[in-house]
Design a protein around this motif. Structure first.
Motif, PDB file in Angstrom:
ATOM      1  N   THR A 361      18.992  19.190  24.911  1.00  0.00           N
ATOM      2  CA  THR A 361      18.833  20.641  25.007  1.00  0.00           C
ATOM      3  C   THR A 361      19.857  21.310  24.111  1.00  0.00           C
ATOM      4  OG1 THR A 361      18.131  20.438  27.324  1.00  0.00           O
ATOM      5  CG2 THR A 361      18.846  22.615  26.576  1.00  0.00           C
ATOM      6  N   ARG A 363      22.354  23.864  23.162  1.00  0.00           N
ATOM      7  CA  ARG A 363      23.168  24.817  23.932  1.00  0.00           C
ATOM      8  C   ARG A 363      23.882  25.826  23.036  1.00  0.00           C
ATOM      9  NH1 ARG A 363      24.452  22.803  29.107  1.00  0.00           N
ATOM     10  NH2 ARG A 363      22.454  22.183  30.039  1.00  0.00           N
ATOM     11  N   ALA A 364      24.216  25.415  21.818  1.00  0.00           N
ATOM     12  CA  ALA A 364      25.002  26.304  20.952  1.00  0.00           C
ATOM     13  C   ALA A 364      24.604  26.114  19.498  1.00  0.00           C
ATOM     14  CB  ALA A 364      26.496  26.025  21.128  1.00  0.00           C
ATOM     15  N   ASP A 373      25.015  31.027  22.068  1.00  0.00           N
ATOM     16  CA  ASP A 373      24.591  30.065  23.086  1.00  0.00           C
ATOM     17  C   ASP A 373      23.130  30.307  23.416  1.00  0.00           C
ATOM     18  OD1 ASP A 373      27.189  28.888  23.454  1.00  0.00           O
ATOM     19  OD2 ASP A 373      27.769  30.722  24.514  1.00  0.00           O
ATOM     20  N   THR A 375      20.137  29.751  26.270  1.00  0.00           N
ATOM     21  CA  THR A 375      19.926  29.474  27.688  1.00  0.00           C
ATOM     22  C   THR A 375      18.691  28.588  27.857  1.00  0.00           C
ATOM     23  OG1 THR A 375      18.557  31.449  27.988  1.00  0.00           O
ATOM     24  CG2 THR A 375      20.942  31.697  28.304  1.00  0.00           C
ATOM     25  N   THR A 377      17.018  24.960  29.990  1.00  0.00           N
ATOM     26  CA  THR A 377      17.309  23.526  29.998  1.00  0.00           C
ATOM     27  C   THR A 377      16.030  22.730  29.742  1.00  0.00           C
ATOM     28  OG1 THR A 377      16.956  23.412  32.391  1.00  0.00           O
ATOM     29  CG2 THR A 377      19.216  23.761  31.634  1.00  0.00           C
ATOM     30  N   GLU A 525      33.121  19.693  24.154  1.00  0.00           N
ATOM     31  CA  GLU A 525      32.311  20.150  25.292  1.00  0.00           C
ATOM     32  C   GLU A 525      31.205  19.148  25.611  1.00  0.00           C
ATOM     33  OE1 GLU A 525      30.835  24.131  24.670  1.00  0.00           O
ATOM     34  OE2 GLU A 525      32.608  24.678  23.480  1.00  0.00           O
ATOM     35  N   LEU A 527      29.013  18.102  23.572  1.00  0.00           N
ATOM     36  CA  LEU A 527      27.789  18.468  22.868  1.00  0.00           C
ATOM     37  C   LEU A 527      27.616  17.568  21.643  1.00  0.00           C
ATOM     38  CD1 LEU A 527      28.007  22.375  22.932  1.00  0.00           C
ATOM     39  CD2 LEU A 527      26.694  20.889  24.435  1.00  0.00           C
ATOM     40  N   MET A 562      24.029  20.256  20.963  1.00  0.00           N
ATOM     41  CA  MET A 562      23.067  19.989  22.029  1.00  0.00           C
ATOM     42  C   MET A 562      23.653  18.974  22.996  1.00  0.00           C
ATOM     43  SD  MET A 562      20.242  17.852  19.798  1.00  0.00           S
ATOM     44  CE  MET A 562      20.120  19.146  18.564  1.00  0.00           C
TER      45      MET A 562
END
Length: 941
Positions: A361, A363-364, A373, A375, A377, A525, A527, A562
């Motif tokens: 997914t 995310r950023a 970012d 949103t 999922t 993070e 990601l 992601m």
């Protein structure tokens, strides 16, 4: 990309490689765009037959049944019974040979049971083969389908990708950098390039550049091919005689058990010969009937006591265990791997899809104007672009994010679909996440691909860590666009400019460092990061000219972050593995910071522990690497060849390693590992072919479950071995000591017989029939014990039955023999002890000894469940054991009390007191065993 060439059709009698692809498709009445219909495929399957190589005809059931009687001892027993019948036939006034009849019936029944067990094992193995049967991706009715390989038919349109094993001979109709590894047919070690152009001249197999062949594999690229030959009509089918599958070699465990059986068998045969010779010499036997009785007795003892079924029962237990593992999503391809599971000390696992969900997914997104970012999922395209929790309003930032995700969608082979209300991705999850993210910012796939139709591709490879596609622009027909995505550090090295709003600016060293820090921040993070870039080519650029050389002077668009969230069950599985003494190790191609964060979250490594990169591994010599693999639990940015070095270093340190993999280049590491584990969902056919096991769900927890099952299966093998061998030794000692000490216990020959033996041949075979089938197999399916994953891994060099276990086996055999002979002594006059009713005859004493030995062995099944735990530990956990024991006890009662069974087995009815004595004495094996285990537990504690 090489499309179907517009060349005049060649004569139909030419081979497919000398005709155009379009002509070959037409001659097969196929469809180069939609494939066959389901109805046409079914008709062709009936017409051409299944896509299978010629194989040896199955062995008829009657031959497999007769094979149950091929061993020398059983044959000798049948010959002896035949002689008994012949003697009775010549002297009909003599007694009917009930004993010979009974022996024949018991031998036949043993053969039936052996045949049934063998058939069940074959069925279990066949079921496992069906579960792991290969399949092929085809186009039917315009849709992609996974079709079992045997159901492919001429005219099917194969969709080929890197790692696929080719399931039939086929003519290439579309090629995108397609290369095939054909060493199995041609002997050439390098992969052969494939295209769709027809050949003008006759060519050998190795020179047919527009054909792919059954049994070879796609080494790189992708494409389409129409099936031209299946089964016997393939090149490999024509030489199938030399490629027939050979019988699988016995596993190390089976070899060891075979050796144990032969050693014990030799000892038992020697004892049987001694007993027979002693009877002949001591009793001065010379009548034919008496000599036949001695022969029957000696051979029956040998047949009953020789553990000929050890290897067969082991195979059954292994196959049943692998079926249980299949229920837990682990498909075992090699039985030997089950033995190795209990010794596993290290599990080297990929991260993506195995320790995580494999549902990427986005995310950023970081671009020149900042970070946003996204949103939402999973693969549901619902979501929005935010900054600081609020919708983004900066038009330049929105422009950059939109272009970044659009380029990611175009340099992409995944497709987003909605089926039954659920969104799914067909293709790589990372690429699928980009498609979903592009949808969230308003890019519809149809519109994007409608404006930018693809005309070329440079495929992704694990070595390049990059993928590029070329597209024409419908709004600017003369322009060609190149879109690239890949590892940010690799991509940035090929970029000279950066997109800012509607324009570009030079990519300075300072900006490169700033982008590097942004990538590190995303990775911290947890990601996964992916860089995206583009290049606009001149109006005269040829579509076919898209090569790696064009992946230079790119314009950097942004970095996508992601996440593939950890599986909820993975953390618990990691903890269970550690408690079992098995060290989990993560090996991934991701960024080191991402790998370390996920590893810490799962408990694989301590928080803050650094990951060792593939670059660092490359610089290490073998000694440094051996030291590294002892401590390090996380490896990042690792290439497939590094996995092989890690496995070899673990081996050098004495570790037993399991290694997961899914790609073509993972095959060497999977083969080198003690247990190669391929991914069933994302794994290539090549990886599955090289592996020992295949995970149906790609889940790390399933590997840990397999280790648990492997340990349980090995413990069950030890259980039934302790039972079988101690019981067989008990039978041998009863006969040997009974003959040697016949006078001491008051044993004399019954009227009309010259033999002085404690048990008759029929009784020995009956005991063997009762106890060596149901109870032994029931011990082989004992459920896993609660502490099976609290023990350290088994030393692979250790024997299946160490010396201490053999002492216990002999000790239990002695207990059985002494107890049985004491019961007989109780019933016989003139012995060491004499009961109140002594002197009622040898028949009653023999019946009681016979019954006592049967119940000794039935009680011994419970005693054999655990080496150290109490017999009463989890007493009712195995219902099959209770059913087997109850059934055997009921049959023994029938033999003692039913008149039509009394005569052949020479038994007499027993009263309640007799039964109480027999069962009480037989239960002593439990109480003595309990005392021994308590002493052992005290020493251990």
């Amino acid at each position: 990309m090489v499309a179907l060439p517009e060349v005049a059709a060649a004569p139909q009698d030419r081979p497919p490689y000398r005709r155009t692809a379009r002509d070959v498709v037409a001659s097969l009445a196929g469809d180069g765009k939609r494939g066959l219909t389901d109805g046409e495929a079914r008709d062709r399957l009936r017409r051409y037959g299944r896509n299978e190589l010629p194989s040896a005809p199955p062995v008829p059931a009657w031959r497999r049944f007769l094979a149950q009687f091929k061993d020398v001892l059983t044959g000798l027993l049948l010959v002896a019974t035949a002689v008994s019948f012949a003697a009775w036939w010549l002297e009909p006034e003599g007694p009917v040979p009930y004993e010979a009849l009974t022996i024949l019936a018991v031998v036949l029944l043993n053969g039936v049971l052996g045949f049934a067990q063998e058939s069940r094992a074959e069925q279990a193995l066949a079921a496992l083969e069906a579960m792991s049967a290969p399949s092929a991706r085809v186009l039917r009715d315009g849709e992609q389908r996974m079709v079992p390989t045997p159901e492919l038919v001429p005219g099917d349109l194969l969709l080929l990708e890197e790692g696929d094993t080719i399931a039939a001979d086929a003519r290439v109709v579309e090629s995108i950098a397609l290369r095939a590894a054909e060493s199995a047919l041609t002997g050439e070690s390098t992969a052969a390039s494939k295209d769709s152009a027809p050949l003008a001249e006759e060519a050998g197999i190795g020179d047919r550049t527009n054909m792919v062949f059954s049994g070879t594999a796609i080494a790189a690229g992708r494409g389409r091919a129409v099936v031209t030959g299946t089964g016997r009509a393939t090149e490999i089918g024509r030489i199938a005689a030399s490629l027939q599958a050979t019988e699988e070699a016995p596993t190390p465990l089976q070899k060891e058990l075979d050796g144990v059986g032969k050693l014990l068998g030799a000892a038992v045969v020697a004892i049987a010969v001694v007993i027979g010779a002693t009877l002949v010499l001591v009793e001065h036997l010379n009548a034919l009937a008496d000599l036949l009785d001695v022969l029957l007795l000696a051979v029956s003892l040998a047949v009953a006591a020789v553990p000929e079924g050890l290897t067969a029962i082991t195979t059954i237990v292994l196959s049943l265990g692998t079926r249980r593992m299949a229920e837990r999503n682990v498909i075992v391809r090699k039985l030997s791997s089950v033995e190795t599971l209990g010794s596993t000390t290290t599990i080297c696992s990929d991260k993506t899809g195995t320790l995580t969900r494999n549902e990427m997914t986005v995310r950023a997104v970081v671009t020149a104007s900042g970070r946003v970012d996204l949103t939402g999922t999973g693969y549901d395209p619902a979501g929005e672009v935010q900054q600081g929790g609020e919708p983004v309003e900066d038009p330049a930032l929105l422009e950059e994010v939109s272009r970044t995700l659009a380029a990611g969608e175009l340099a992409n082979n995944a497709a987003l679909r909605q089926e039954g209300g659920r969104w799914t991705v067909q293709g790589d999850p990372t690429e699928g996440a980009l498609v979903v993210a592009a949808r969230k910012v308003g890019h519809a796939s149809e519109a994007l691909h409608g404006r930018f139709p693809r005309v070329g591709e440079v495929p992704f490879s694990s070595e390049r860590k990059l993928m590029s596609t070329a597209h024409t622009d419908a709004q600017d027909p003369g322009r060609t666009m190149v879109f690239s995505k890949g590892a940010p550090d690799v991509l940035l090295a090929r970029c000279t400019e950066e997109r800012v709003g509607a324009g570009t600016r030079p990519l300075t060293p300072a900006r490169r460092e700033e982008l590097g820090r942004a990538v590190d921040a995303l990775a911290a993070e947890a990601l996964r990061t992916l860089g995206v870039a583009y290049r606009a080519l001149g109006r005269d650029a040829a579509a076919e000219a898209v090569t790696e050389e064009l992946e230079q002077a790119l314009v950097f668009l942004g970095v996508v972050g992601m996440i593939d969230p950890p599986r909820p069950e993975a953390r618990d599985a990691v903890a269970r593995a550690k408690r079992a003494g098995v060290r989990p190790v993560m090996i991934t191609g991701d960024h080191p910071a991402t790998a370390s964060a996920i590893a810490a979250e799962l408990g694989i490594a301590e928080s803050g522990a650094a990951a060792v990169t593939g670059t660092a591994l490359q610089r290490m010599d073998e000694a440094e690497l051996r030291d590294t693999v002892r401590e390090v639990a996380v490896y990042a940015r690792v290439a497939p060849e590094h996995k092989l070095r890690i496995v070899r270093a673990l081996h050098a340190n004495g570790e037993i390693a399991a290694m997961t993999g899914d790609g073509v280049n993972d095959a060497p590491a999977l083969k080198a590992a003690d247990i190669g584990v391929a991914m069933g969902i994302t794994g290539t056919d090549v990886a599955k072919g090289a592996a020992d096991m295949v995970l149906a769900d790609d889940d790390f927890a399933s590997i840990v479950a397999a280790v648990e099952e492997g340990r349980s299966i090995f413990a069950n093998i030890q259980r039934f071995l302790r039972f079988l061998l101690s019981s067989n030794i008990g039978e041998v000692l009863v006969m040997f000591l009974g003959v040697v000490f016949a006078g001491t216990i008051g044993l004399v020959a019954e009227e009309g017989s010259a033999l002085v033996v404690p048990l008759l041949a029929t009784q020995i075979l009956w005991i063997n029939l009762l106890t060596d089938s149901g109870p032994a197999l029931a011990l082989g399916v004992e459920p896993p014990d609660h502490d099976v994953m609290l023990r350290p891994p088994r030393d692979p060099r250790s024997r299946v039955l160490p010396g201490r276990a053999w002492l216990d086996i002999v000790f239990i055999g002695v207990v059985m023999a002494v107890g049985t002979l004491l019961v007989m002594d109780w019933e016989l006059p003139g012995g060491l002890v004499s009961g109140a009713d002594a002197g009622q005859g040898i028949g009653r004493a023999r019946t009681m000894g016979f019954t006592t030995l049967v119940f000794f062995q039935l009680f011994n099944t419970f005693n054999s469940r655990f080496e150290h735990h109490s017999t009463f530990h989890r007493l009712f956990a195995n219902r099959w054991l209770w059913l087997a024991v109850a059934g055997s006890a009921a049959l023994q009662v029938a033999v003692v009390h039913l008149p039509f069974l009394q005569r052949p087995f020479r038994t007499v009815p027993l009263d309640a007191g007799d039964w109480l004595l027999c069962v009480s004495v037989a239960s002593s094996v439990v109480w003595i065993g309990e005392l021994k285990k308590r002493v052992l537990r005290g020493r251990r504690g």
